[in-house]
Design an enzyme around this catalytic site. Structure first.
Site, PDB file in Angstrom:
ATOM      1  N   HIS A 110      -1.594  34.075 -20.573  1.00  0.00           N
ATOM      2  CA  HIS A 110      -2.976  33.642 -20.751  1.00  0.00           C
ATOM      3  C   HIS A 110      -3.125  32.143 -20.976  1.00  0.00           C
ATOM      4  CE1 HIS A 110      -1.324  35.025 -24.664  1.00  0.00           C
ATOM      5  NE2 HIS A 110      -1.829  33.875 -25.090  1.00  0.00           N
ATOM      6  N   TYR A 115      -5.859  29.826 -23.176  1.00  0.00           N
ATOM      7  CA  TYR A 115      -6.964  29.882 -24.134  1.00  0.00           C
ATOM      8  C   TYR A 115      -8.191  29.180 -23.555  1.00  0.00           C
ATOM      9  CZ  TYR A 115      -4.106  31.929 -27.761  1.00  0.00           C
ATOM     10  OH  TYR A 115      -3.325  32.801 -28.480  1.00  0.00           O
ATOM     11  N   CYS A 163       6.457  36.831 -29.905  1.00  0.00           N
ATOM     12  CA  CYS A 163       5.884  36.734 -28.554  1.00  0.00           C
ATOM     13  C   CYS A 163       6.975  36.896 -27.504  1.00  0.00           C
ATOM     14  CB  CYS A 163       5.168  35.400 -28.379  1.00  0.00           C
ATOM     15  SG  CYS A 163       3.724  35.210 -29.441  1.00  0.00           S
ATOM     16  N   ARG A 179      25.542  46.700 -19.197  1.00  0.00           N
ATOM     17  CA  ARG A 179      24.090  46.602 -19.000  1.00  0.00           C
ATOM     18  C   ARG A 179      23.352  46.653 -20.342  1.00  0.00           C
ATOM     19  NH1 ARG A 179      26.007  49.780 -14.625  1.00  0.00           N
ATOM     20  NH2 ARG A 179      25.667  51.720 -15.792  1.00  0.00           N
ATOM     21  N   ARG A 226       5.997  39.254 -24.300  1.00  0.00           N
ATOM     22  CA  ARG A 226       4.829  40.145 -24.300  1.00  0.00           C
ATOM     23  C   ARG A 226       3.521  39.371 -24.280  1.00  0.00           C
ATOM     24  NH1 ARG A 226       1.810  40.035 -28.827  1.00  0.00           N
ATOM     25  NH2 ARG A 226       2.802  38.879 -30.531  1.00  0.00           N
ATOM     26  N   SER A 227       3.526  38.175 -24.895  1.00  0.00           N
ATOM     27  CA  SER A 227       2.323  37.357 -25.027  1.00  0.00           C
ATOM     28  C   SER A 227       2.702  35.912 -24.779  1.00  0.00           C
ATOM     29  CB  SER A 227       1.725  37.523 -26.432  1.00  0.00           C
ATOM     30  OG  SER A 227       0.615  36.664 -26.624  1.00  0.00           O
ATOM     31  N   HIS A 263       8.104  18.039 -26.159  1.00  0.00           N
ATOM     32  CA  HIS A 263       8.781  17.510 -27.346  1.00  0.00           C
ATOM     33  C   HIS A 263      10.137  18.193 -27.513  1.00  0.00           C
ATOM     34  CE1 HIS A 263       9.119  16.405 -31.744  1.00  0.00           C
ATOM     35  NE2 HIS A 263       8.766  15.267 -31.174  1.00  0.00           N
ATOM     36  N   ALA A 298      -4.318  27.806 -31.188  1.00  0.00           N
ATOM     37  CA  ALA A 298      -5.104  28.956 -31.643  1.00  0.00           C
ATOM     38  C   ALA A 298      -4.331  29.647 -32.758  1.00  0.00           C
ATOM     39  CB  ALA A 298      -5.353  29.913 -30.489  1.00  0.00           C
ATOM     40  N   ARG A 335      -6.865  38.083 -30.864  1.00  0.00           N
ATOM     41  CA  ARG A 335      -6.702  38.072 -32.317  1.00  0.00           C
ATOM     42  C   ARG A 335      -7.243  36.805 -32.962  1.00  0.00           C
ATOM     43  NH1 ARG A 335      -3.156  35.344 -35.037  1.00  0.00           N
ATOM     44  NH2 ARG A 335      -1.985  34.847 -33.144  1.00  0.00           N
TER      45      ARG A 335
END
Length: 279
Positions: A220, A222, A159, A126, A179-180, A51, A278, A21
């Site tokens: 990931h 960058y 995220c 649960r 997820r990211s 930090h 990013a 994105r």
């Protein structure tokens, strides 16, 4: 924190180069997991300085149910600045979903209060889950974060979008699904934030801490972080001993903690490594 460096090396060695994105591009892997026994020390990355004030204040901000960046900016925390409107609004991001999930029938659910009550009264459940993933309020990727906020949507999609608690043998464990995952900049914050939340809720529920399990979807690095002075510099460094978290008092509720309540004994990290965000 060898697990963190191992995951970073995994992405370097086995990742797929992909667009994203932001337009920066990434190298990514899919479906990974790290586990941290919170009895063995607080999982704070030591191969670069993290930090802590920003991590703690952001978590307290989430728990307040706030989506106003002004509160963070007043405390000199800048991690959300790029996505906020001038008045500080970020739309219905984490704080709103955690504390004020809007239902179709008009009810408003405080997921944090509910999950703590369930841990206390139904520890074998649960269903000890909190979700920030609300499809009705996700941003439109075709417009800017600020325009999304103006239209009543989130500035950014969550995220770290769902977490679940588990009680066994008098210990509270937490599993996060992310997820990211921006492995260099974001993940050290995410590990520390959810480990801290687990400690706080355990204290409120008179439990010891168990494990923090961090499960990833798209994990990931960058492309502009894959340089000798950023990612590869961190990979050359040796992990140091983990610090110990000391919580100095027990407030009446999860919402009563302050920055000064937390001390990280023995945190001796390597120097900070700066990297671009990013957007």
């Amino acid at each position: 924190m060898k697990a963190y460096l191992d995951l970073m090396q995994d992405v370097v060695d086995n990742g797929f180069d992909k667009g994203d994105r932001t337009g920066v591009g990434t190298r990514s892997v899919f479906g990974r997991q790290m586990r941290f026994n919170l009895q063995d020390g607080f999982p704070l990355v030591t191969t670069k300085k993290v930090h802590l004030r920003s991590i703690i204040y952001e978590l307290l901000w989430f728990l307040k149910g706030s989506t106003d960046n002004t509160w963070l900016a007043e405390r000199k925390v800048s991690i959300w600045n790029e996505w906020a409107l001038e008045n500080g609004d970020l739309g219905p991001i984490y704080g709103k979903q955690w504390r004020s999930w809007q239902c179709h029938d008009g009810r408003v659910i405080d997921q944090i209060s509910e999950v703590i009550e369930q841990i206390r009264t139904k520890p074998n459940s649960r269903r000890l889950i909190v979700s920030a993933w609300n499809p009705a309020e996700l941003p439109d990727e075709s417009i800017s974060p600020q325009d999304n906020v103006r239209e009543g949507r989130m500035a950014l999609a969550p995220c770290h979008c769902l977490f679940q608690f588990y009680v066994a043998d008098g210990k509270l464990s937490c599993q996060l699904y992310q997820r990211s995952a921006d492995l260099f900049l974001g993940v050290p914050f995410n590990i520390a934030s959810y480990a801290l939340l687990t400690h706080m809720i355990a204290q409120q529920c008179d439990l010891d801490v168990g494990e923090f399990v961090h499960t990833f979807g798209d994990c990931h690095l960058y492309r502009n972080h894959l340089t000798d002075d950023i990612v590869f510099e961190q990979l050359r460094r040796e992990p140091r001993a983990l610090p110990k978290l000391v919580i100095k008092r027990k407030p009446e509720s999860i919402f009563g903690y302050e920055l000064e309540d937390f001390e990280f004994e023995g945190y001796d990290p390597s120097p900070v490594i700066k990297a671009p965000i990013a957007i």
